[in-house]
Design a protein around this motif. Structure first.
Motif, PDB file in Angstrom:
ATOM      1  N   MET A  71     -16.975  -0.557  -0.024  1.00 44.96           N
ATOM      2  CA  MET A  71     -15.766  -1.372  -0.151  1.00 44.96           C
ATOM      3  C   MET A  71     -15.747  -2.440   0.952  1.00 44.96           C
ATOM      4  O   MET A  71     -16.065  -2.150   2.093  1.00 44.96           O
ATOM      5  N   ILE A  72     -15.370  -3.671   0.598  1.00 45.79           N
ATOM      6  CA  ILE A  72     -15.316  -4.723   1.624  1.00 45.79           C
ATOM      7  C   ILE A  72     -13.938  -4.723   2.263  1.00 45.79           C
ATOM      8  O   ILE A  72     -12.912  -4.812   1.583  1.00 45.79           O
ATOM      9  N   VAL A  73     -13.930  -4.594   3.574  1.00 43.36           N
ATOM     10  CA  VAL A  73     -12.663  -4.575   4.313  1.00 43.36           C
ATOM     11  C   VAL A  73     -12.346  -6.003   4.758  1.00 43.36           C
ATOM     12  O   VAL A  73     -13.170  -6.643   5.399  1.00 43.36           O
ATOM     13  N   ASP A 107      -9.014  -1.381  13.531  1.00 41.05           N
ATOM     14  CA  ASP A 107      -8.729  -1.126  12.115  1.00 41.05           C
ATOM     15  C   ASP A 107      -7.233  -0.959  11.956  1.00 41.05           C
ATOM     16  O   ASP A 107      -6.599  -0.221  12.719  1.00 41.05           O
ATOM     17  N   TYR A 108      -6.659  -1.657  10.971  1.00 43.90           N
ATOM     18  CA  TYR A 108      -5.222  -1.536  10.761  1.00 43.90           C
ATOM     19  C   TYR A 108      -4.911  -1.562   9.280  1.00 43.90           C
ATOM     20  O   TYR A 108      -5.755  -1.938   8.447  1.00 43.90           O
ATOM     21  N   ARG A 109      -3.704  -1.102   8.970  1.00 43.58           N
ATOM     22  CA  ARG A 109      -3.223  -1.156   7.586  1.00 43.58           C
ATOM     23  C   ARG A 109      -2.186  -2.251   7.507  1.00 43.58           C
ATOM     24  O   ARG A 109      -1.260  -2.275   8.327  1.00 43.58           O
ATOM     25  N   ASP A 110      -2.341  -3.150   6.554  1.00 45.56           N
ATOM     26  CA  ASP A 110      -1.353  -4.224   6.465  1.00 45.56           C
ATOM     27  C   ASP A 110      -0.094  -3.749   5.718  1.00 45.56           C
ATOM     28  O   ASP A 110      -0.008  -2.577   5.324  1.00 45.56           O
ATOM     29  N   ALA A 111       0.857  -4.678   5.533  1.00 44.17           N
ATOM     30  CA  ALA A 111       2.149  -4.297   4.961  1.00 44.17           C
ATOM     31  C   ALA A 111       2.000  -3.657   3.586  1.00 44.17           C
ATOM     32  O   ALA A 111       2.806  -2.802   3.199  1.00 44.17           O
ATOM     33  N   ALA A 112       0.936  -4.043   2.844  1.00 47.49           N
ATOM     34  CA  ALA A 112       0.739  -3.483   1.507  1.00 47.49           C
ATOM     35  C   ALA A 112      -0.054  -2.171   1.563  1.00 47.49           C
ATOM     36  O   ALA A 112      -0.349  -1.570   0.532  1.00 47.49           O
ATOM     37  N   GLY A 113      -0.427  -1.750   2.781  1.00 45.99           N
ATOM     38  CA  GLY A 113      -1.186  -0.500   2.912  1.00 45.99           C
ATOM     39  C   GLY A 113      -2.686  -0.706   2.807  1.00 45.99           C
ATOM     40  O   GLY A 113      -3.460   0.258   2.814  1.00 45.99           O
ATOM     41  N   THR A 114      -3.127  -1.969   2.730  1.00 43.08           N
ATOM     42  CA  THR A 114      -4.562  -2.256   2.614  1.00 43.08           C
ATOM     43  C   THR A 114      -5.248  -2.073   3.976  1.00 43.08           C
ATOM     44  O   THR A 114      -4.730  -2.534   4.990  1.00 43.08           O
ATOM     45  N   ALA A 115      -6.408  -1.433   3.963  1.00 44.34           N
ATOM     46  CA  ALA A 115      -7.170  -1.267   5.210  1.00 44.34           C
ATOM     47  C   ALA A 115      -7.789  -2.604   5.584  1.00 44.34           C
ATOM     48  O   ALA A 115      -8.458  -3.244   4.762  1.00 44.34           O
ATOM     49  N   CYS A 116      -7.537  -3.064   6.816  1.00 47.62           N
ATOM     50  CA  CYS A 116      -8.046  -4.354   7.282  1.00 47.62           C
ATOM     51  C   CYS A 116      -8.713  -4.137   8.634  1.00 47.62           C
ATOM     52  O   CYS A 116      -8.549  -3.093   9.266  1.00 47.62           O
TER      53      CYS A 116
END
Ligand code: RFL
Ligand code: PHB
Length: 398
Positions: free
Chosen positions: A1-3, A145-154
């Motif tokens: 998966m591309i982060v 590594d963080y989770r954005d407001a939509a819960g996506t791993a970034c």
């Protein structure tokens, strides 16, 4: 998966006073930085906390161009009151420090001003972005590594990470336990703090030592008071009705016997703050630098937490500037040592103020007499009063 990955020079975790001040100092130095903050903008702008800015903190905010509202709305205090034995005793900061003072201005106002300045300069802050892991701290490029407001791993990739995520953040925890030495003292009591629509009982803060316990009357504006009373370490805020709070405050200020008269008003906010002294050393591991509450906590009696957080990032910003401008990492190498000198002096002051002003249930009558003698000494000796004043307005930068 591309982060999805953002790249920058300095990744800043946390948008409290430390993270935001650092971001703005780096922006002004032309160093790229991105802030990730787990909470929303509204939340961090509404969080009620500290309120006293040291002389040097106010000067710094003015010098970097975020002091305009502070100058208009901040309340300059040239002294403070110590109350014991049913009397007020004034410590005159200005006279004792060669003209210095402090400014009463809510931490959330500092936070609002910094966020506005950063956003208008297009300096990025990612809100609702919870950092969950810090990686490759020993390598040339670090990651957050963080989770954005939509819960996506970034992911954020950077040369350095500034861990400005407070006492409960992930930065300090990302350092192997054997690489840190922890120094800690937990007090057996807490502060119950309220924000109320009630005009301050005095022009100056009143720090009160009373048989029933400590009380502090502070303010946010001519119509809003910020007031604290010492409570038990295991008290629940639900046990403190507004009536109980006002009654206790009146008793500790001796209001019914002629002390400052309390004007009760609508309670806007109420919370309990545990009292702790804490230092994690060193404040660096590889390419991660800790700053502010992530590395140290002081009990709030000396009004130092926010000021210390801002003093740390001032040192860090200068060190990063030297590195990026001249490829000189000497100041970065010395970062922890430089900050810790101020931090330990501030720990000393905060612990001393705390010991002098609170009720200790395990005090023998002898200890209580020594405590009262300390207050008598501080308020009757110019040398002792000058020591308090010098620390309260803020020690010079190292
Ligand atoms: P902060 O303000 O706690 O900010 C940390 C930020 O990091 C975020 N965060 C994360 N973000 C992303 N990912 C994660 N995993 C994260 N985990 C956390 C948090 O949401 C937050 O936004 O730390 P900083 O910047 O180091 O600032 C420290 C000050 O806030 C603190 O020292 C002061 O509030 C202490 N303090 C006082 N300091 C003073 O200088 N003067 C005072 O008069 C004073 N009074 C007080 C105080 C603190 C108090 N409380 C509630 C602790 C009075 C009280 C009651
Ligand atoms: C505050 O106004 O919130 C305040 C003032 C002085 C302190 C702590 C907190 O020592």
């Amino acid at each position: 998966m591309i982060v999805p990955t953002l790249r920058t020079q300095v990744a800043i975790v946390g948008a409290g006073p430390a993270g935001l001040t650092l971001a703005y100092l780096l922006h002004q130095a032309g160093i790229e930085a991105i802030v990730v903050e787990s909470r929303s903008r509204e939340y961090v702008e509404a969080r009620v906390r500290a309120g006293v800015l040291e002389h040097g903190t106010t000067e710094l905010l003015a010098a970097i161009g975020v002091g305009e509202r502070l100058r208009r709305e901040g309340l300059v205090h040239t002294g403070t009151q110590l109350r014991f034995g049913a009397r007020n005793h004034r410590i005159d900061f200005q006279e004792l420090t060669g003209g210095k003072s402090v400014t009463v201005y809510g931490q959330q106002e500092v936070v609002k001003d910094l966020i506005a300045a950063l956003l208008s300069a297009d300096a990025p802050i990612v809100f609702d972005a919870e950092a969950v892991a810090l990686g490759r701290l020993d390598e040339d490029r670090v990651s957050v590594d963080y989770r954005d407001a939509a819960g996506t791993a970034c992911r954020l990739e950077a040369d350095y990470i500034a861990g400005c995520d407070g006492f409960h953040g992930i930065s300090r925890a990302a350092i192997p336990a054997q690489a840190l030495t922890i120094f800690e003292h937990v007090y057996p009591f807490s502060w119950l703090g309220i924000l109320a629509e009630s005009p301050p009982v005095s022009d100056e803060l009143i720090y009160t030592n009373h048989e029933r316990g400590f009380a502090l009357v502070s303010m946010r504006s001519p119509s809003v008071s910020r007031i604290y009373v010492q409570c038990a370490g295991d008290d629940d805020v639900a046990e403190w009705s507004d009536d109980r709070f006002w009654g206790e405050l009146r008793a500790r200020l001796d209001s019914d016997a002629g002390g400052p008269s309390v004007i009760e008003g609508r309670v806007l906010q109420k919370g309990i703050t545990p009292m702790r002294s804490f230092v994690a050393e060193p404040m660096r591991y590889g390419r991660l630098f800790l700053a502010g509450d992530s590395a140290h906590i002081v009990p709030p009696t000396g009004a130092k937490g926010m000021n210390l957080a801002i003093a740390d990032v001032r040192v860090l910003a200068q060190a990063l500037d030297l590195f990026y401008r001249r490829a000189d990492s000497a100041a970065l190498e010395r970062y922890s040592e430089t900050c810790l000198r101020r931090i330990w002096k501030t720990q000393r002051f905060s612990a001393w103020m705390t010991r002098m002003l609170h009720r200790f249930d395990d005090h023998a009558p002898f200890d209580r007499r020594v405590q009262l003698a300390e207050l008598d000494y501080v308020t009757s000796s110019r040398v002792a009063a000058a020591g308090l004043a010098e620390n309260y307005v803020g020690l010079p930068l190292a």
